[in-house]
Scaffold this motif. Structure first.
Motif, PDB file in Angstrom:
ATOM      1  N   LYS A   1      18.430  33.887 -10.464  1.00 42.93           N
ATOM      2  CA  LYS A   1      16.986  33.697 -10.244  1.00 42.93           C
ATOM      3  C   LYS A   1      16.014  34.698 -10.717  1.00 42.93           C
ATOM      4  N   TYR A   2      16.589  35.931 -10.875  1.00 43.30           N
ATOM      5  CA  TYR A   2      15.960  37.216 -11.025  1.00 43.30           C
ATOM      6  C   TYR A   2      16.180  37.734 -12.398  1.00 43.30           C
ATOM      7  N   GLU A   3      16.935  37.075 -13.367  1.00 42.82           N
ATOM      8  CA  GLU A   3      17.566  37.499 -14.607  1.00 42.82           C
ATOM      9  C   GLU A   3      16.274  38.005 -15.398  1.00 42.82           C
ATOM     10  N   GLN A   4      15.271  37.579 -15.456  1.00 40.67           N
ATOM     11  CA  GLN A   4      14.086  37.822 -16.351  1.00 40.67           C
ATOM     12  C   GLN A   4      13.693  39.335 -16.018  1.00 40.67           C
ATOM     13  N   HIS A   5      13.814  39.761 -14.876  1.00 43.60           N
ATOM     14  CA  HIS A   5      13.554  40.903 -14.256  1.00 43.60           C
ATOM     15  C   HIS A   5      14.462  42.157 -14.126  1.00 43.60           C
ATOM     16  N   ALA A   6      15.698  41.778 -14.583  1.00 48.11           N
ATOM     17  CA  ALA A   6      16.986  42.620 -14.332  1.00 48.11           C
ATOM     18  C   ALA A   6      16.792  43.839 -15.216  1.00 48.11           C
ATOM     19  N   ALA A   7      16.055  44.117 -16.230  1.00 52.67           N
ATOM     20  CA  ALA A   7      15.989  45.463 -16.500  1.00 52.67           C
ATOM     21  C   ALA A   7      15.134  46.109 -15.689  1.00 52.67           C
ATOM     22  N   LEU A   8      14.143  45.925 -15.152  1.00 52.45           N
ATOM     23  CA  LEU A   8      13.190  46.395 -14.241  1.00 52.45           C
ATOM     24  C   LEU A   8      13.961  46.834 -12.999  1.00 52.45           C
ATOM     25  N   VAL A   9      14.672  45.919 -12.581  1.00 50.10           N
ATOM     26  CA  VAL A   9      15.269  45.989 -11.300  1.00 50.10           C
ATOM     27  C   VAL A   9      16.457  47.152 -11.339  1.00 50.10           C
ATOM     28  N   ASN A  10      17.233  46.831 -12.306  1.00 50.10           N
ATOM     29  CA  ASN A  10      18.202  48.177 -12.908  1.00 50.10           C
ATOM     30  C   ASN A  10      17.791  49.441 -12.850  1.00 50.10           C
ATOM     31  N   ARG A  11      16.598  49.769 -13.465  1.00 48.04           N
ATOM     32  CA  ARG A  11      15.758  50.858 -13.482  1.00 48.04           C
ATOM     33  C   ARG A  11      15.317  51.222 -12.187  1.00 48.04           C
ATOM     34  N   ILE A  12      14.710  50.593 -11.300  1.00 49.05           N
ATOM     35  CA  ILE A  12      14.545  50.877 -10.217  1.00 49.05           C
ATOM     36  C   ILE A  12      15.571  51.229  -8.932  1.00 49.05           C
ATOM     37  N   THR A  13      16.608  50.545  -9.284  1.00 44.95           N
ATOM     38  CA  THR A  13      17.814  50.931  -8.437  1.00 44.95           C
ATOM     39  C   THR A  13      18.491  52.173  -8.855  1.00 44.95           C
ATOM     40  N   SER A  14      18.523  52.598 -10.095  1.00 46.43           N
ATOM     41  CA  SER A  14      18.994  53.836 -10.319  1.00 46.43           C
ATOM     42  C   SER A  14      18.279  54.824  -9.972  1.00 46.43           C
ATOM     43  N   ALA A  15      16.879  54.510 -10.290  1.00 41.80           N
ATOM     44  CA  ALA A  15      15.864  55.703  -9.933  1.00 41.80           C
ATOM     45  C   ALA A  15      15.839  55.847  -8.356  1.00 41.80           C
ATOM     46  N   ALA A  16      16.092  54.831  -7.496  1.00 41.62           N
ATOM     47  CA  ALA A  16      16.053  54.914  -6.149  1.00 41.62           C
ATOM     48  C   ALA A  16      17.353  55.657  -5.492  1.00 41.62           C
ATOM     49  N   ASP A  17      18.499  55.285  -6.107  1.00 41.06           N
ATOM     50  CA  ASP A  17      19.693  56.180  -5.628  1.00 41.06           C
ATOM     51  C   ASP A  17      19.472  57.505  -6.234  1.00 41.06           C
ATOM     52  N   HIS A  18      18.807  57.959  -7.182  1.00 38.80           N
ATOM     53  CA  HIS A  18      18.680  59.297  -7.531  1.00 38.80           C
ATOM     54  C   HIS A  18      17.672  59.936  -6.427  1.00 38.80           C
ATOM     55  N   LEU A  19      16.854  59.496  -6.137  1.00 36.51           N
ATOM     56  CA  LEU A  19      16.070  59.759  -5.111  1.00 36.51           C
ATOM     57  C   LEU A  19      16.601  60.166  -3.527  1.00 36.51           C
ATOM     58  N   ILE A  20      17.530  59.197  -3.551  1.00 34.18           N
ATOM     59  CA  ILE A  20      18.155  59.538  -2.181  1.00 34.18           C
ATOM     60  C   ILE A  20      19.041  60.696  -2.241  1.00 34.18           C
ATOM     61  N   VAL A  21      19.596  61.127  -3.279  1.00 28.13           N
ATOM     62  CA  VAL A  21      20.201  62.292  -3.621  1.00 28.13           C
ATOM     63  C   VAL A  21      19.468  63.630  -3.542  1.00 28.13           C
ATOM     64  N   GLU A  22      18.165  63.240  -4.322  1.00 29.73           N
ATOM     65  CA  GLU A  22      17.185  64.480  -4.225  1.00 29.73           C
ATOM     66  C   GLU A  22      16.633  64.707  -2.925  1.00 29.73           C
TER      67      GLU A  22
END
Length: 208
Positions: free
Chosen positions: A49-70
């Protein structure tokens, strides 16, 4: 260290009659929770359902995970910085030379203690920015958590601002105080405005 202790242990220390952890660490955990909420919403915004937004969502996921650590690193850094302030006040002052050394140490510790909350406000802003990006494509079933993330980041920014203020007013060296004020005055305003705007948008979508 806050980043490796249980929630119960952290809260017990926070509630105890000891100077650390305090509001600065709590602010950092607000930011960490905001980032974690963004990551959670992103992970629910996947699949065909969200395949067209996969690149955006993957980037946000990775960035958010990094901000947790930071954010958790900043929680630990804040605790260390405030402890350094406490330790500097305990330095001996029996002679003029020792008084001068103590005064210099206190002022340096205060300046350093203001740096961590300043960094945290920037992290809080990044959390709100990610949440705002995600809002446009987020799974509607968890859209309320976008607002929760924004509010958590807002709390991080406003709490960090108070911690900057209390250090700035204790700094006696005029040049250092002015320089720190120039670096930090109003830096939380953008975060607060962006968070409030995003929460409003989320509520309007839920209630529409």
């Amino acid at each position: 260290m806050i980043s490796s202790e249980t929630i119960n242990d952290y809260l017990s220390r926070l509630a105890s009659r000891q100077p650390t952890p305090g509001g600065g660490a709590a602010a950092a955990l607000h930011a960490a929770q905001g980032a974690a909420l963004v990551a959670m919403v992103a992970r629910y915004t996947t699949g065909a359902k969200y395949e067209q937004h996969a690149a955006l969502v993957n980037r946000i996921t990775s960035a958010a995970d990094h901000l947790i650590v930071e954010s958790l690193a900043l929680a630990d850094a804040d605790e260390r910085a405030f402890q350094a302030v406490i330790d500097s006040y305990k330095l001996p002052s029996e002679t003029d030379e020792l008084k001068a050394v103590k005064t210099a140490a206190i002022q340096e510790a205060l300046v350093q203690a203001a740096q961590t909350p300043a960094q945290l406000i920037k992290v809080a802003g990044e959390v709100v920015d990610l949440a705002a990006e995600l809002f446009e494509v987020a799974n509607p079933n968890v859209i309320s958590d976008v607002a929760a993330a924004a509010d958590a980041a807002r709390a991080a920014a406003t709490t960090a601002r108070v911690n900057i203020d209390i250090n700035v007013v204790a700094i006696k060296h005029g040049e250092a105080r002015s320089r720190l004020s120039e670096q930090t005055d109003g830096i939380e305003d953008k975060v607060v405005l962006a968070a409030d705007a995003l929460v409003k948008r989320v509520r309007e979508r839920i209630l529409s």
